[in-house]
Design a protein around this motif. Structure first.
Motif, PDB file in Angstrom:
ATOM      1  N   TYR A 152       0.814  -1.207   0.000  1.00 16.38           N
ATOM      2  CA  TYR A 152       0.000   0.000   0.000  1.00 16.38           C
ATOM      3  C   TYR A 152       0.852   1.263   0.000  1.00 16.38           C
ATOM      4  O   TYR A 152       2.020   1.259   0.401  1.00 16.38           O
ATOM      5  CB  TYR A 152      -0.938   0.031   1.220  1.00 16.38           C
ATOM      6  CG  TYR A 152      -0.241   0.305   2.549  1.00 16.38           C
ATOM      7  CD1 TYR A 152      -0.070   1.604   3.028  1.00 16.38           C
ATOM      8  CD2 TYR A 152       0.260  -0.743   3.319  1.00 16.38           C
ATOM      9  CE1 TYR A 152       0.565   1.848   4.237  1.00 16.38           C
ATOM     10  CE2 TYR A 152       0.906  -0.513   4.527  1.00 16.38           C
ATOM     11  CZ  TYR A 152       1.059   0.790   4.985  1.00 16.38           C
ATOM     12  OH  TYR A 152       1.704   1.032   6.174  1.00 16.38           O
ATOM     13  N   TYR A 197      -8.693   2.696  -2.420  1.00 15.01           N
ATOM     14  CA  TYR A 197      -8.914   2.341  -3.816  1.00 15.01           C
ATOM     15  C   TYR A 197      -7.615   1.838  -4.427  1.00 15.01           C
ATOM     16  O   TYR A 197      -6.537   2.027  -3.880  1.00 15.01           O
ATOM     17  CB  TYR A 197      -9.444   3.543  -4.609  1.00 15.01           C
ATOM     18  CG  TYR A 197      -8.485   4.726  -4.697  1.00 15.01           C
ATOM     19  CD1 TYR A 197      -8.365   5.636  -3.637  1.00 15.01           C
ATOM     20  CD2 TYR A 197      -7.702   4.945  -5.836  1.00 15.01           C
ATOM     21  CE1 TYR A 197      -7.485   6.715  -3.717  1.00 15.01           C
ATOM     22  CE2 TYR A 197      -6.832   6.026  -5.922  1.00 15.01           C
ATOM     23  CZ  TYR A 197      -6.727   6.902  -4.857  1.00 15.01           C
ATOM     24  OH  TYR A 197      -5.861   7.959  -4.927  1.00 15.01           O
ATOM     25  N   ARG A 198      -7.759   1.211  -5.593  1.00 15.71           N
ATOM     26  CA  ARG A 198      -6.603   0.780  -6.367  1.00 15.71           C
ATOM     27  C   ARG A 198      -6.289   1.899  -7.358  1.00 15.71           C
ATOM     28  O   ARG A 198      -7.117   2.229  -8.197  1.00 15.71           O
ATOM     29  CB  ARG A 198      -6.951  -0.521  -7.090  1.00 15.71           C
ATOM     30  CG  ARG A 198      -5.783  -1.257  -7.669  1.00 15.71           C
ATOM     31  CD  ARG A 198      -6.243  -2.560  -8.309  1.00 15.71           C
ATOM     32  NE  ARG A 198      -6.605  -3.576  -7.333  1.00 15.71           N
ATOM     33  CZ  ARG A 198      -5.734  -4.345  -6.676  1.00 15.71           C
ATOM     34  NH1 ARG A 198      -4.451  -4.219  -6.919  1.00 15.71           N
ATOM     35  NH2 ARG A 198      -6.137  -5.237  -5.800  1.00 15.71           N
ATOM     36  N   ARG A 207      -8.727   6.036  -9.890  1.00 15.82           N
ATOM     37  CA  ARG A 207      -8.813   4.581  -9.819  1.00 15.82           C
ATOM     38  C   ARG A 207      -8.165   3.944 -11.030  1.00 15.82           C
ATOM     39  O   ARG A 207      -8.205   4.490 -12.120  1.00 15.82           O
ATOM     40  CB  ARG A 207     -10.286   4.141  -9.782  1.00 15.82           C
ATOM     41  CG  ARG A 207     -10.976   4.491  -8.500  1.00 15.82           C
ATOM     42  CD  ARG A 207     -12.452   4.087  -8.569  1.00 15.82           C
ATOM     43  NE  ARG A 207     -13.192   4.776  -7.529  1.00 15.82           N
ATOM     44  CZ  ARG A 207     -13.191   4.404  -6.242  1.00 15.82           C
ATOM     45  NH1 ARG A 207     -12.517   3.326  -5.879  1.00 15.82           N
ATOM     46  NH2 ARG A 207     -13.867   5.099  -5.350  1.00 15.82           N
ATOM     47  N   GLN A 209      -5.391   0.193 -12.018  1.00 16.00           N
ATOM     48  CA  GLN A 209      -5.051  -1.223 -11.879  1.00 16.00           C
ATOM     49  C   GLN A 209      -3.695  -1.448 -11.213  1.00 16.00           C
ATOM     50  O   GLN A 209      -3.052  -2.474 -11.447  1.00 16.00           O
ATOM     51  CB  GLN A 209      -5.044  -1.877 -13.277  1.00 16.00           C
ATOM     52  CG  GLN A 209      -6.418  -1.911 -13.943  1.00 16.00           C
ATOM     53  CD  GLN A 209      -7.420  -2.719 -13.129  1.00 16.00           C
ATOM     54  OE1 GLN A 209      -7.074  -3.727 -12.532  1.00 16.00           O
ATOM     55  NE2 GLN A 209      -8.661  -2.255 -13.074  1.00 16.00           N
ATOM     56  N   VAL A 213      -2.536  -0.846  -3.131  1.00 15.62           N
ATOM     57  CA  VAL A 213      -3.714  -0.012  -2.898  1.00 15.62           C
ATOM     58  C   VAL A 213      -3.308   1.316  -2.264  1.00 15.62           C
ATOM     59  O   VAL A 213      -2.257   1.435  -1.643  1.00 15.62           O
ATOM     60  CB  VAL A 213      -4.761  -0.718  -1.997  1.00 15.62           C
ATOM     61  CG1 VAL A 213      -5.324  -1.941  -2.701  1.00 15.62           C
ATOM     62  CG2 VAL A 213      -4.173  -1.081  -0.649  1.00 15.62           C
ATOM     63  N   GLU A 214      -4.157   2.306  -2.470  1.00 17.51           N
ATOM     64  CA  GLU A 214      -3.985   3.609  -1.830  1.00 17.51           C
ATOM     65  C   GLU A 214      -4.928   3.693  -0.638  1.00 17.51           C
ATOM     66  O   GLU A 214      -6.119   3.388  -0.763  1.00 17.51           O
ATOM     67  CB  GLU A 214      -4.289   4.731  -2.837  1.00 17.51           C
ATOM     68  CG  GLU A 214      -4.282   6.139  -2.238  1.00 17.51           C
ATOM     69  CD  GLU A 214      -2.919   6.537  -1.657  1.00 17.51           C
ATOM     70  OE1 GLU A 214      -1.879   6.131  -2.222  1.00 17.51           O
ATOM     71  OE2 GLU A 214      -2.915   7.233  -0.621  1.00 17.51           O
ATOM     72  N   HIS A 316      -7.267  -5.337  -0.132  1.00 15.24           N
ATOM     73  CA  HIS A 316      -6.914  -6.260  -1.218  1.00 15.24           C
ATOM     74  C   HIS A 316      -7.924  -7.417  -1.289  1.00 15.24           C
ATOM     75  O   HIS A 316      -8.304  -7.865  -2.358  1.00 15.24           O
ATOM     76  CB  HIS A 316      -5.512  -6.848  -0.976  1.00 15.24           C
ATOM     77  CG  HIS A 316      -4.399  -5.962  -1.453  1.00 15.24           C
ATOM     78  ND1 HIS A 316      -4.088  -5.786  -2.777  1.00 15.24           N
ATOM     79  CD2 HIS A 316      -3.507  -5.198  -0.774  1.00 15.24           C
ATOM     80  CE1 HIS A 316      -3.054  -4.961  -2.897  1.00 15.24           C
ATOM     81  NE2 HIS A 316      -2.692  -4.576  -1.689  1.00 15.24           N
ATOM     82  N   CYS A 320     -11.033  -4.288  -3.411  1.00 13.04           N
ATOM     83  CA  CYS A 320     -10.613  -4.233  -4.816  1.00 13.04           C
ATOM     84  C   CYS A 320      -9.457  -5.175  -5.074  1.00 13.04           C
ATOM     85  O   CYS A 320      -8.997  -5.848  -4.203  1.00 13.04           O
ATOM     86  CB  CYS A 320     -10.243  -2.807  -5.221  1.00 13.04           C
ATOM     87  SG  CYS A 320      -9.083  -1.980  -4.136  1.00 13.04           S
TER      88      CYS A 320
END
Ligand SMILES: [Zn+2]
Length: 320
Positions: A152, A197-198, A207, A209, A213-214, A316, A320
């Motif tokens: 992250y 979100y990713r 957002r 891919q 993750v953020e 995760h 998402c």
């Protein structure tokens, strides 16, 4: 029932960072490790009383014996104890350059890599997360984190009020011919999602891919009022309680503080030139401790405490 998660994180920015923000030059050498030595143990004590494991974002130079010698060794021992108690250490770069978002790939890799190696020596395990200096995440940093397999990033701070305040301080310093060492944060982060979100590799505020993750820093629903230590510990009790209550509209409360939030200007010997510029240093430590404990107790009635590493696994797995 929906489980809500609270992650407490502390950016252990050393005193020289504050001197740079206010254009004050270099601080007295003995203050270099003050935040680590005096403030971090205060956080650990409050958290231990509630059984809360937190994430401490560490500036690599502070645990680098080539930079700080014996004081770095003392810091490593302290942080080793925190890890043994269940806390997480996160990467906050090696030298905390405020202009990090403008650095090229080689410099970014050095900043992240040097801190990563030092943290690994302390924890004995890979580091999972990163926070950019000044909340300013760049695509270059995101690429380096992805390359290293980080789980992250937690830098995005989608709070309009924070940008307005930062811009005002920087403009005021420039007007008196004492330019700030801080760098304006990329305003595109203002439009970022306020919930985990990713991100997109080419645009971390959107957002996409990315393999990591953020975890954005907490702002309330709708008004996007910052729910961070620096504002909550200074707010009048009614405003503090209302802000924490508003966070119940979110599943994740990413409560970010700075080590300096629990400084005691007098007992810690912080010079007047810094106290004059930083409002929270003029507030007695007892008041700030009481406010911090009140935020924790109010939040813990509705949220389950996790480290950011655990929050990232949850995102995760489920989001998402
Ligand atoms: Zn910082």
């Amino acid at each position: 029932m929906t489980t809500r998660y609270l992650a407490v994180s502390i950016d252990v920015d050393p005193v020289p960072c504050y001197y740079r923000i206010y254009g004050l030059g270099e601080p007295p050498e003995e203050l270099r490790d003050l935040v680590m030595r005096r403030c971090v143990p205060r956080f650990a004590e409050v958290l231990a009383r509630r059984g809360v494991a937190a994430t401490f974002f560490i500036v690599g130079a502070d645990v680098d014996v080539h930079v700080l010698g014996g004081r770095a060794r003392a810091a490593r021992a302290l942080l080793g104890d925190l890890v043994a108690a269940g806390h997480e250490l996160g990467n906050h770069s090696h030298g905390h350059p405020y202009e990090m978002a403008r650095l090229g790939a080689d410099d970014v890799a050095r900043e992240i890599g040097a801190c990563d190696a030092l943290l690994r020596e302390i924890t004995g395990r890979p580091t999972a997360g990163f926070r950019a200096p000044g909340y300013d995440l760049s695509t270059t940093m995101l690429a380096e984190l992805a390359r290293r397999g980080y789980a992250y990033d937690s830098s995005i701070f989608p709070a309009p009020g924070y940008y307005a305040a930062k811009a005002a301080v920087m403009a005021a310093l420039a007007a008196v011919g004492q330019p700030s060492g801080a760098v304006m944060t990329d305003p595109r982060a203002l439009a970022a999602p306020p919930a985990p979100y990713r991100p997109a590799m080419a645009a971390p505020w959107r957002r996409g891919q990315a393999p990591l993750v953020e975890l954005p820093i907490a702002v309330t629903p709708w008004a996007r009022i910052p729910a961070i230590g620096t504002s909550l510990l200074l707010a009048p009790p009614w405003a503090r309680r209302a802000t924490v209550a508003a966070m119940r509209g979110r599943r994740f409360f990413n409560f970010e503080l700075h080590g300096m939030d629990l400084a005691d200007a007098e007992a810690d010997g912080i010079p007047g030139e810094l106290v004059a510029r930083q409002a929270d240093l003029r507030r007695p430590l007892a008041d700030k401790l009481a406010a911090f404990e009140a935020v924790l107790d109010q939040a813990l009635a509705h949220f389950e405490p996790v480290t950011l590493r655990d929050a990232a696994s949850w995102v995760h797995r489920e989001i998402c």
